[in-house]
Design a protein around this motif. Structure first.
Motif, PDB file in Angstrom:
ATOM      1  N   UNK A  29       0.838  -1.202   0.000  1.00 45.07           N
ATOM      2  CA  UNK A  29       0.000   0.000   0.000  1.00 45.07           C
ATOM      3  C   UNK A  29       0.873   1.252   0.000  1.00 45.07           C
ATOM      4  N   UNK A  30       1.940   1.243   0.769  1.00 49.56           N
ATOM      5  CA  UNK A  30       2.836   2.407   0.811  1.00 49.56           C
ATOM      6  C   UNK A  30       3.475   2.643  -0.559  1.00 49.56           C
ATOM      7  N   UNK A  31       3.888   1.571  -1.226  1.00 52.05           N
ATOM      8  CA  UNK A  31       4.494   1.724  -2.555  1.00 52.05           C
ATOM      9  C   UNK A  31       3.472   2.222  -3.568  1.00 52.05           C
ATOM     10  N   UNK A  32       2.255   1.710  -3.468  1.00 54.79           N
ATOM     11  CA  UNK A  32       1.207   2.152  -4.383  1.00 54.79           C
ATOM     12  C   UNK A  32       0.874   3.619  -4.150  1.00 54.79           C
ATOM     13  N   UNK A  33       0.802   4.018  -2.905  1.00 51.24           N
ATOM     14  CA  UNK A  33       0.540   5.426  -2.576  1.00 51.24           C
ATOM     15  C   UNK A  33       1.660   6.319  -3.108  1.00 51.24           C
ATOM     16  N   UNK A  34       2.901   5.875  -2.954  1.00 51.40           N
ATOM     17  CA  UNK A  34       4.046   6.621  -3.474  1.00 51.40           C
ATOM     18  C   UNK A  34       3.940   6.758  -4.997  1.00 51.40           C
ATOM     19  N   UNK A  35       3.567   5.685  -5.669  1.00 45.13           N
ATOM     20  CA  UNK A  35       3.400   5.722  -7.125  1.00 45.13           C
ATOM     21  C   UNK A  35       2.251   6.648  -7.519  1.00 45.13           C
TER      22      UNK A  35
END
Length: 181
Positions: A29-35
């Motif tokens: 989720x953190x990586x998706x939010x960053x993207x």
């Protein structure tokens, strides 16, 4: 105009959000939010790619995967992919009774997120089928066929059987708009 190839529209793997399949949902989720916050792309990413210990892409974690991961009881359904799709003739009453009978989402969202966040990516990710890969040298028309016939939102782009990027349905839509203008 020269015929476009898939590689002309793809997002290179180096620009796509990834996580290890051994990471937990929180990391995904953190990586998706960053993207999502990345301003290089007009269209926001809707998934992160998962890779194994050898660096090979093994799956995708989409919004849908995330929500399904929050409620593990969806696994009790024989074919959870079709639930909720009115085009298959399920009535609202039937779906409501199914949710009630299985006690789906019977906890608060906060409780479900706390529990679900610990789940491993490899347990919640979507593992792509053969129809979700397209060669980078393929004409765009081939990708369109795969999107339509497979009802996909994105395809993994390959070169020599290795994933090198992602092409999204939205990227093809942008191309259509460009041609129309």
């Amino acid at each position: 105009m020269k015929e476009k190839k898939v590689k002309d529209l793809m997002i290179p793997l180096s620009d796509y959000a990834t996580v290890s399949e051994d990471d937990n949902l929180v990391a995904a989720v953190k990586q998706l939010k960053k993207a999502q916050d990345d301003t290089r792309y007009v269209r926001k990413h809707r998934a992160v790619l998962a890779y194994d210990s050898e660096g090979k892409v093994t799956g995708k974690v989409s919004f849908r995967c995330i929500f399904k991961a929050l409620e593990p009881k969806y696994g009790q359904l024989e074919n959870p992919e079709t639930i909720g799709l009115s085009r298959f003739g399920f009535s609202t009453q039937f779906l409501t009774s199914l949710i009630e009978n299985l006690n789906l989402w019977d906890e608060t969202l906060e409780e479900l997120v706390k529990k679900g966040g610990k789940r491993k990516v490899k347990d919640i990710m979507h593992t792509p089928s053969n129809g979700e890969y397209v060669d980078e040298e393929a004409p765009v028309a081939e990708a369109v066929h795969q999107f339509i016939l497979g009802c996909h939102q994105s395809l993994l782009v390959t070169k020599n059987n290795q994933v090198v990027g992602v092409i999204r349905l939205a990227d093809l839509f942008d191309l259509v708009c460009e041609i129309l203008e």
